[in-house]
Motif scaffolding. Structure first.
Motif, PDB file in Angstrom:
ATOM      1  N   UNK A  14       0.849  -1.188   0.000  1.00 47.79           N
ATOM      2  CA  UNK A  14       0.000   0.000   0.000  1.00 47.79           C
ATOM      3  C   UNK A  14       0.886   1.240   0.000  1.00 47.79           C
ATOM      4  N   UNK A  15       0.469   2.268  -0.737  1.00 46.80           N
ATOM      5  CA  UNK A  15       1.245   3.510  -0.788  1.00 46.80           C
ATOM      6  C   UNK A  15       0.292   4.701  -0.691  1.00 46.80           C
ATOM      7  N   UNK A  16       0.715   5.774  -0.033  1.00 46.63           N
ATOM      8  CA  UNK A  16      -0.079   6.993   0.015  1.00 46.63           C
ATOM      9  C   UNK A  16       0.790   8.177  -0.392  1.00 46.63           C
ATOM     10  N   UNK A  17       0.161   9.332  -0.570  1.00 46.40           N
ATOM     11  CA  UNK A  17       0.787  10.455  -1.275  1.00 46.40           C
ATOM     12  C   UNK A  17       2.035  11.012  -0.601  1.00 46.40           C
ATOM     13  N   UNK A  67       1.892  -8.504 -14.142  1.00 47.51           N
ATOM     14  CA  UNK A  67       2.031  -8.800 -12.715  1.00 47.51           C
ATOM     15  C   UNK A  67       1.347  -7.754 -11.832  1.00 47.51           C
ATOM     16  N   UNK A  68       1.494  -6.480 -12.184  1.00 49.93           N
ATOM     17  CA  UNK A  68       1.016  -5.415 -11.306  1.00 49.93           C
ATOM     18  C   UNK A  68      -0.475  -5.164 -11.492  1.00 49.93           C
ATOM     19  N   UNK A  69      -1.177  -5.222 -10.378  1.00 44.38           N
ATOM     20  CA  UNK A  69      -2.615  -4.921 -10.336  1.00 44.38           C
ATOM     21  C   UNK A  69      -2.798  -3.756  -9.375  1.00 44.38           C
ATOM     22  N   UNK A  70      -3.158  -2.588  -9.892  1.00 46.62           N
ATOM     23  CA  UNK A  70      -3.319  -1.388  -9.075  1.00 46.62           C
ATOM     24  C   UNK A  70      -4.764  -1.259  -8.614  1.00 46.62           C
ATOM     25  N   UNK A  71      -4.929  -1.046  -7.323  1.00 45.76           N
ATOM     26  CA  UNK A  71      -6.247  -0.807  -6.726  1.00 45.76           C
ATOM     27  C   UNK A  71      -6.269   0.640  -6.257  1.00 45.76           C
ATOM     28  N   UNK A  72      -7.141   1.450  -6.838  1.00 41.99           N
ATOM     29  CA  UNK A  72      -7.214   2.866  -6.507  1.00 41.99           C
ATOM     30  C   UNK A  72      -8.345   3.125  -5.517  1.00 41.99           C
ATOM     31  N   UNK A  73      -8.015   3.740  -4.384  1.00 43.95           N
ATOM     32  CA  UNK A  73      -9.019   4.152  -3.411  1.00 43.95           C
ATOM     33  C   UNK A  73      -9.285   5.639  -3.581  1.00 43.95           C
ATOM     34  N   UNK A  74     -10.533   6.035  -3.520  1.00 42.11           N
ATOM     35  CA  UNK A  74     -10.910   7.422  -3.766  1.00 42.11           C
ATOM     36  C   UNK A  74     -10.334   8.386  -2.735  1.00 42.11           C
ATOM     37  N   UNK A  75     -10.183   7.905  -1.514  1.00 43.18           N
ATOM     38  CA  UNK A  75      -9.642   8.757  -0.452  1.00 43.18           C
ATOM     39  C   UNK A  75      -8.710   7.951   0.441  1.00 43.18           C
ATOM     40  N   UNK A  76      -7.862   8.655   1.169  1.00 40.82           N
ATOM     41  CA  UNK A  76      -6.935   8.009   2.097  1.00 40.82           C
ATOM     42  C   UNK A  76      -7.705   7.420   3.269  1.00 40.82           C
TER      43      UNK A  76
END
Length: 283
Positions: A14-17, A67-76
């Motif tokens: 998981x990564x955040x801004x 391989x890479x599957x990105x899951x985007x969450x609308x907010x932190x």
């Protein structure tokens, strides 16, 4: 055992801004430099990121598109809830956790996969880790965290302190889900999960080797103190007392130590972590 015969596994990250793109790059390199490569990386973007992070992730997606599957969450939403979503998205039973700013040695996953093959009853495997400041080549900053190795030692140790290094874990998806998955517990989301996995009978092990390098900073010692962290920690400990995981004696000993450490000045907390809490454990 031939490497091609190892079971498939997913990596969960998981990564955040606020993460540094250079730190994330080092973490991703350690993922794709593993001697046994994952066939899936579930990368959870915990809310909108910055341009440098998006650019870096796009570079890796072009190189490892299958391989890479990105899951985007609308907010932190925080690490616990981001990983909760990521676990569900993983397609393999075995999942290796990586942090966005930590680095694993090249054969970490190979060694953990071998443990699962040798003992199919295992549900969660970790290792010791080395903490470093700023640059992994700056060995003068190294501190060594040793953890209990056997299932019995881990379960005893868990009644006092966190028995695993979160960024060096490989576990079974089915058992994580059976235990209730990650919850939104500020800075104890991993410890909370381990306790619930132990309570449903999961078999545990730590490899007695340093398989992960954990990046630390002055900010780490700040985060491990203050009323917000203490409130979350005490909520967690009170829950363990209610469920019977902690005895009253465990609760008093563990809570007293954590209250003192949380409320002390940051420079003293740093000394405690580096000179006391990184000594070899004593069950």
């Amino acid at each position: 055992m031939n490497k091609k015969d190892f079971p498939k596994y997913s990596v969960l990250l998981s990564v955040y801004r606020m993460e540094s793109s250079s730190n994330l790059d080092a973490s991703l390199k350690s993922i794709f430099n593993q001697t046994v490569l994952c066939d899936e990386l579930v990368l959870v973007e915990d809310g909108p990121l910055n341009d440098k992070l998006y650019s870096l992730i796009d570079e890796y997606k072009k190189k490892y598109s299958s391989i890479i599957h990105v899951v985007k969450l609308d907010k932190n939403v925080g690490l616990g809830l981001a990983l909760n979503r990521g676990i569900v998205e993983c397609s393999n039973e075995l999942i290796a956790r990586f942090d966005s700013d930590d680095i694993s040695v090249e054969d970490r996953c190979e060694k953990q996969l071998k443990q699962f093959v040798d003992d199919p009853q295992l549900d969660i495997i970790g290792s010791n880790h080395i903490e470093f400041v700023d640059d992994i080549n700056n060995k003068k900053t190294f501190t060594y965290k040793n953890l209990p190795s056997t299932d019995e030692e881990i379960k005893k140790y868990a009644r006092k302190r966190n028995p695993f290094s979160h960024s060096a874990i490989m576990y079974k998806k089915s058992k994580v889900l059976e235990a209730g998955n990650y919850r939104n517990y500020y800075y104890v989301e991993d410890y909370d999960l381990w306790v619930r996995m132990i309570q449903i009978g999961c078999k545990c092990k730590n490899i007695d080797e340093y398989l992960s390098y954990v990046r630390v900073s002055e900010d780490l010692y700040k985060r491990r103190g203050g009323f917000k962290y203490l409130k979350s920690l005490m909520k967690f400990k009170n829950e363990q007392l209610r469920t019977g995981f902690y005895s009253f004696g465990d609760y008093i000993k563990s809570s007293t130590a954590h209250i003192i450490v949380c409320l002390m000045p940051g420079f003293l907390r740093k000394i405690v972590y580096q000179r006391l809490l990184r000594k070899k454990y004593n069950v």
